[in-house]
Design a protein around this motif. Structure first.
Motif, PDB file in Angstrom:
ATOM      1  N   LEU A   1      -1.005 -34.490 -60.080  1.00 11.85           N
ATOM      2  CA  LEU A   1      -0.939 -35.081 -61.270  1.00 11.85           C
ATOM      3  C   LEU A   1      -0.021 -34.413 -62.399  1.00 11.85           C
ATOM      4  CD1 LEU A   1      -4.570 -36.114 -62.091  1.00 11.85           C
ATOM      5  CD2 LEU A   1      -2.914 -37.664 -61.395  1.00 11.85           C
ATOM      6  N   PHE A   2       0.081 -33.191 -62.244  1.00 15.37           N
ATOM      7  CA  PHE A   2       0.782 -32.559 -63.171  1.00 15.37           C
ATOM      8  C   PHE A   2       2.488 -32.701 -62.818  1.00 15.37           C
ATOM      9  CE2 PHE A   2      -3.021 -30.452 -64.718  1.00 15.37           C
ATOM     10  CZ  PHE A   2      -2.909 -30.778 -65.747  1.00 15.37           C
ATOM     11  N   ALA A   3       2.614 -32.887 -61.551  1.00 18.17           N
ATOM     12  CA  ALA A   3       3.966 -32.949 -60.899  1.00 18.17           C
ATOM     13  C   ALA A   3       4.559 -34.330 -61.195  1.00 18.17           C
ATOM     14  CB  ALA A   3       3.869 -32.848 -59.250  1.00 18.17           C
ATOM     15  N   LYS A   4       3.703 -35.320 -61.283  1.00 19.72           N
ATOM     16  CA  LYS A   4       4.049 -36.609 -61.405  1.00 19.72           C
ATOM     17  C   LYS A   4       4.255 -36.912 -62.923  1.00 19.72           C
ATOM     18  CE  LYS A   4       2.713 -41.358 -60.843  1.00 19.72           C
ATOM     19  NZ  LYS A   4       1.896 -42.346 -60.213  1.00 19.72           N
ATOM     20  N   GLU A   5       3.417 -36.169 -63.780  1.00 21.76           N
ATOM     21  CA  GLU A   5       3.602 -36.114 -65.346  1.00 21.76           C
ATOM     22  C   GLU A   5       4.959 -35.545 -65.536  1.00 21.76           C
ATOM     23  OE1 GLU A   5       2.297 -37.901 -68.907  1.00 21.76           O
ATOM     24  OE2 GLU A   5       2.152 -38.473 -67.010  1.00 21.76           O
ATOM     25  N   THR A   6       5.192 -34.389 -65.100  1.00 18.71           N
ATOM     26  CA  THR A   6       6.356 -33.969 -65.430  1.00 18.71           C
ATOM     27  C   THR A   6       7.658 -34.922 -64.920  1.00 18.71           C
ATOM     28  OG1 THR A   6       5.470 -31.750 -64.775  1.00 18.71           O
ATOM     29  CG2 THR A   6       8.153 -31.678 -64.854  1.00 18.71           C
ATOM     30  N   ALA A   7       7.698 -35.568 -63.874  1.00 16.21           N
ATOM     31  CA  ALA A   7       8.768 -36.294 -63.515  1.00 16.21           C
ATOM     32  C   ALA A   7       8.863 -37.518 -64.428  1.00 16.21           C
ATOM     33  CB  ALA A   7       8.460 -36.900 -61.927  1.00 16.21           C
TER      34      ALA A   7
ATOM     35  N   SER B   1       6.955 -30.065 -77.315  1.00 11.80           N
ATOM     36  CA  SER B   1       5.459 -30.168 -77.045  1.00 11.80           C
ATOM     37  C   SER B   1       5.284 -30.662 -75.644  1.00 11.80           C
ATOM     38  CB  SER B   1       4.886 -31.116 -78.064  1.00 11.80           C
ATOM     39  OG  SER B   1       5.673 -32.250 -78.027  1.00 11.80           O
ATOM     40  N   SER B   2       5.769 -31.559 -75.005  1.00 11.83           N
ATOM     41  CA  SER B   2       5.571 -32.252 -73.816  1.00 11.83           C
ATOM     42  C   SER B   2       5.349 -31.029 -72.726  1.00 11.83           C
ATOM     43  CB  SER B   2       6.512 -33.121 -73.467  1.00 11.83           C
ATOM     44  OG  SER B   2       6.603 -34.139 -74.094  1.00 11.83           O
ATOM     45  N   PHE B   3       6.266 -30.165 -72.604  1.00  9.34           N
ATOM     46  CA  PHE B   3       6.057 -28.811 -71.647  1.00  9.34           C
ATOM     47  C   PHE B   3       5.008 -28.271 -71.922  1.00  9.34           C
ATOM     48  CE2 PHE B   3       7.062 -24.746 -70.712  1.00  9.34           C
ATOM     49  CZ  PHE B   3       7.183 -24.735 -69.082  1.00  9.34           C
ATOM     50  N   LYS B   4       5.138 -27.822 -73.113  1.00  9.55           N
ATOM     51  CA  LYS B   4       3.735 -27.048 -73.673  1.00  9.55           C
ATOM     52  C   LYS B   4       2.247 -27.536 -73.109  1.00  9.55           C
ATOM     53  CE  LYS B   4       5.980 -24.716 -77.585  1.00  9.55           C
ATOM     54  NZ  LYS B   4       6.345 -24.722 -78.781  1.00  9.55           N
ATOM     55  N   ILE B   5       2.149 -28.486 -73.299  1.00  9.90           N
ATOM     56  CA  ILE B   5       1.020 -29.353 -72.803  1.00  9.90           C
ATOM     57  C   ILE B   5       0.904 -29.528 -71.380  1.00  9.90           C
ATOM     58  CG2 ILE B   5      -0.229 -31.793 -72.736  1.00  9.90           C
ATOM     59  CD1 ILE B   5       0.827 -32.101 -75.878  1.00  9.90           C
ATOM     60  N   LEU B   6       1.746 -29.672 -70.796  1.00 12.69           N
ATOM     61  CA  LEU B   6       1.818 -29.699 -69.217  1.00 12.69           C
ATOM     62  C   LEU B   6       1.448 -28.286 -68.818  1.00 12.69           C
ATOM     63  CD1 LEU B   6       5.061 -31.767 -68.353  1.00 12.69           C
ATOM     64  CD2 LEU B   6       2.765 -32.396 -67.642  1.00 12.69           C
ATOM     65  N   PHE B   7       2.218 -27.202 -69.302  1.00 12.72           N
ATOM     66  CA  PHE B   7       1.849 -25.786 -68.946  1.00 12.72           C
ATOM     67  C   PHE B   7       0.139 -25.610 -69.458  1.00 12.72           C
ATOM     68  CE2 PHE B   7       1.783 -21.243 -69.445  1.00 12.72           C
ATOM     69  CZ  PHE B   7       2.621 -20.868 -68.637  1.00 12.72           C
ATOM     70  N   LEU B   8      -0.186 -25.732 -70.164  1.00 15.56           N
ATOM     71  CA  LEU B   8      -1.193 -25.522 -70.806  1.00 15.56           C
ATOM     72  C   LEU B   8      -2.319 -26.151 -70.002  1.00 15.56           C
ATOM     73  CD1 LEU B   8      -3.547 -24.215 -72.763  1.00 15.56           C
ATOM     74  CD2 LEU B   8      -3.141 -25.875 -74.360  1.00 15.56           C
ATOM     75  N   GLY B   9      -1.980 -27.452 -69.714  1.00 13.59           N
ATOM     76  CA  GLY B   9      -3.145 -28.205 -68.889  1.00 13.59           C
ATOM     77  C   GLY B   9      -3.313 -27.696 -67.416  1.00 13.59           C
ATOM     78  N   ILE B  10      -2.206 -27.589 -66.635  1.00 18.05           N
ATOM     79  CA  ILE B  10      -2.242 -27.138 -65.588  1.00 18.05           C
ATOM     80  C   ILE B  10      -2.732 -25.648 -65.362  1.00 18.05           C
ATOM     81  CG2 ILE B  10       0.070 -25.864 -64.957  1.00 18.05           C
ATOM     82  CD1 ILE B  10       0.092 -27.225 -62.233  1.00 18.05           C
ATOM     83  N   PHE B  11      -2.613 -24.746 -66.409  1.00 19.04           N
ATOM     84  CA  PHE B  11      -3.130 -23.644 -66.507  1.00 19.04           C
ATOM     85  C   PHE B  11      -4.755 -23.693 -66.683  1.00 19.04           C
ATOM     86  CE2 PHE B  11      -5.016 -20.317 -69.658  1.00 19.04           C
ATOM     87  CZ  PHE B  11      -5.081 -19.134 -68.571  1.00 19.04           C
ATOM     88  N   LEU B  12      -5.149 -24.510 -67.603  1.00 16.82           N
ATOM     89  CA  LEU B  12      -6.667 -24.606 -67.846  1.00 16.82           C
ATOM     90  C   LEU B  12      -7.283 -25.318 -66.579  1.00 16.82           C
ATOM     91  CD1 LEU B  12      -6.497 -25.967 -71.443  1.00 16.82           C
ATOM     92  CD2 LEU B  12      -7.447 -23.809 -70.962  1.00 16.82           C
ATOM     93  N   GLY B  13      -6.773 -26.238 -65.814  1.00 17.90           N
ATOM     94  CA  GLY B  13      -7.314 -26.690 -64.588  1.00 17.90           C
ATOM     95  C   GLY B  13      -7.421 -25.899 -63.489  1.00 17.90           C
TER      96      GLY B  13
ATOM     97  N   LYS C   1      -2.126 -46.300 -60.948  1.00 18.97           N
ATOM     98  CA  LYS C   1      -2.951 -47.601 -61.631  1.00 18.97           C
ATOM     99  C   LYS C   1      -3.279 -47.518 -63.084  1.00 18.97           C
ATOM    100  CE  LYS C   1      -3.007 -49.439 -57.354  1.00 18.97           C
ATOM    101  NZ  LYS C   1      -2.257 -50.666 -56.948  1.00 18.97           N
ATOM    102  N   ILE C   2      -3.739 -46.303 -63.347  1.00 20.67           N
ATOM    103  CA  ILE C   2      -4.150 -46.088 -64.733  1.00 20.67           C
ATOM    104  C   ILE C   2      -3.315 -45.141 -65.633  1.00 20.67           C
ATOM    105  CG2 ILE C   2      -6.376 -47.162 -64.282  1.00 20.67           C
ATOM    106  CD1 ILE C   2      -7.306 -44.076 -64.077  1.00 20.67           C
ATOM    107  N   GLY C   3      -2.369 -44.317 -64.995  1.00 19.92           N
ATOM    108  CA  GLY C   3      -1.614 -43.312 -65.715  1.00 19.92           C
ATOM    109  C   GLY C   3      -2.078 -41.836 -65.504  1.00 19.92           C
ATOM    110  N   ALA C   4      -1.083 -41.132 -65.647  1.00 17.61           N
ATOM    111  CA  ALA C   4      -1.365 -39.733 -65.164  1.00 17.61           C
ATOM    112  C   ALA C   4      -2.479 -39.041 -66.182  1.00 17.61           C
ATOM    113  CB  ALA C   4      -0.220 -38.983 -65.002  1.00 17.61           C
ATOM    114  N   ASN C   5      -1.902 -39.426 -67.396  1.00 20.58           N
ATOM    115  CA  ASN C   5      -2.958 -38.707 -68.600  1.00 20.58           C
ATOM    116  C   ASN C   5      -4.295 -38.951 -68.432  1.00 20.58           C
ATOM    117  OD1 ASN C   5      -0.800 -37.437 -69.885  1.00 20.58           O
ATOM    118  ND2 ASN C   5      -0.520 -39.045 -71.328  1.00 20.58           N
TER     119      ASN C   5
ATOM    120  N   PHE D   1       4.737 -24.957 -63.121  1.00 19.43           N
ATOM    121  CA  PHE D   1       3.746 -24.296 -62.164  1.00 19.43           C
ATOM    122  C   PHE D   1       3.430 -22.930 -62.375  1.00 19.43           C
ATOM    123  CE2 PHE D   1       2.605 -23.635 -57.621  1.00 19.43           C
ATOM    124  CZ  PHE D   1       1.481 -24.793 -57.452  1.00 19.43           C
ATOM    125  N   LEU D   2       4.410 -22.251 -63.390  1.00 24.52           N
ATOM    126  CA  LEU D   2       3.968 -20.845 -63.648  1.00 24.52           C
ATOM    127  C   LEU D   2       2.542 -20.842 -64.313  1.00 24.52           C
ATOM    128  CD1 LEU D   2       7.333 -19.324 -65.218  1.00 24.52           C
ATOM    129  CD2 LEU D   2       5.977 -18.722 -63.180  1.00 24.52           C
ATOM    130  N   GLY D   3       2.149 -21.811 -64.863  1.00 20.40           N
ATOM    131  CA  GLY D   3       0.839 -22.047 -65.283  1.00 20.40           C
ATOM    132  C   GLY D   3      -0.218 -21.696 -64.275  1.00 20.40           C
TER     133      GLY D   3
END
Length: 196
Positions: free
Chosen positions: A114-120, A6-18, A67-71, A136-138
């Motif tokens: 942000l998405f790179a950092k959250e992936t790491a 689910s973590s990957f799917k949310i990252l993928f969907l997030g970068i796609f939408l943004g 400071k406040i987190g990637a999410n 990044f395919l998103g």
């Protein structure tokens, strides 16, 4: 295996939408301004403002995520992007066009730090080189679908109103997903603190 988490799917969907939202607008930003009878000088300056803000946004959101987190930063960046995009539907002046272009670029830039950092953070720095290209395919898919969708809506309605609404909707959807993620993260921390 990570593709099915689910973590990957949310990252993928997030970068796609943004990036879908940002790329849809980037390709039409000059034309949107031209519909408001803005001078060529300000149309060009709007693109420059977007580009500068895109660069600054990557630095700012990367710093803020420490400071406040990637999410929470993804939520804020996409909310800013969506709000700025929908503002293109108001009657634009030369000044407001420059400000809105800057703010869209500033929010858009967050996608690339942000998405790179959250992936790491989720999968570990040592797996970053393997996993992030799939995230990044998103962006790659958004690069194909975003501008085409915007162009189709413009050709159908002969106005950018619906393209702008679609872009802002996609950005807002991404921000909501990451607000939910942030709330879940807080609940997990509270639970672990109570158990310890």
């Amino acid at each position: 295996e990570f593709i099915f988490t689910s973590s990957f799917k949310i990252l993928f969907l997030g970068i796609f939408l943004g990036t879908f939202a940002g790329l849809l607008i980037i390709g039409s930003l000059k034309l949107i301004g031209a519909q408001h009878n803005l001078s060529t000088k300000f149309l060009i300056n709007g693109i420059i403002a977007f580009s500068i803000a895109n660069f600054l946004g990557r630095l700012f959101w990367g710093f803020m995520s420490d400071k406040i987190g990637a999410n929470l930063c993804i939520f804020a960046a996409l909310l800013l992007q969506g709000t700025s995009i929908i503002s293109l539907n108001i009657s634009l002046t030369e000044f407001s066009y420059l400000i809105i272009s800057f703010l869209i670029g500033f929010g858009f830039g967050g996608n690339f730090s942000l998405f790179a950092k959250e992936t790491a953070a989720i999968f570990g720095v040592e797996k970053m080189g393997i996993i992030y290209p799939y995230v990044f395919l998103g962006y790659a898919i958004a690069g194909l679908l975003g501008p085409v969708s915007g162009g189709y809506l413009y050709d159908t309605a002969n106005t950018f109103t619906y393209s702008i609404l679609l872009a802002s909707l996609m950005s807002f959807l991404g921000s909501i997903i990451y607000l939910i993620q942030h709330i879940k993260e807080i609940k997990v921390k509270r639970t672990s603190n109570l158990q310890s």
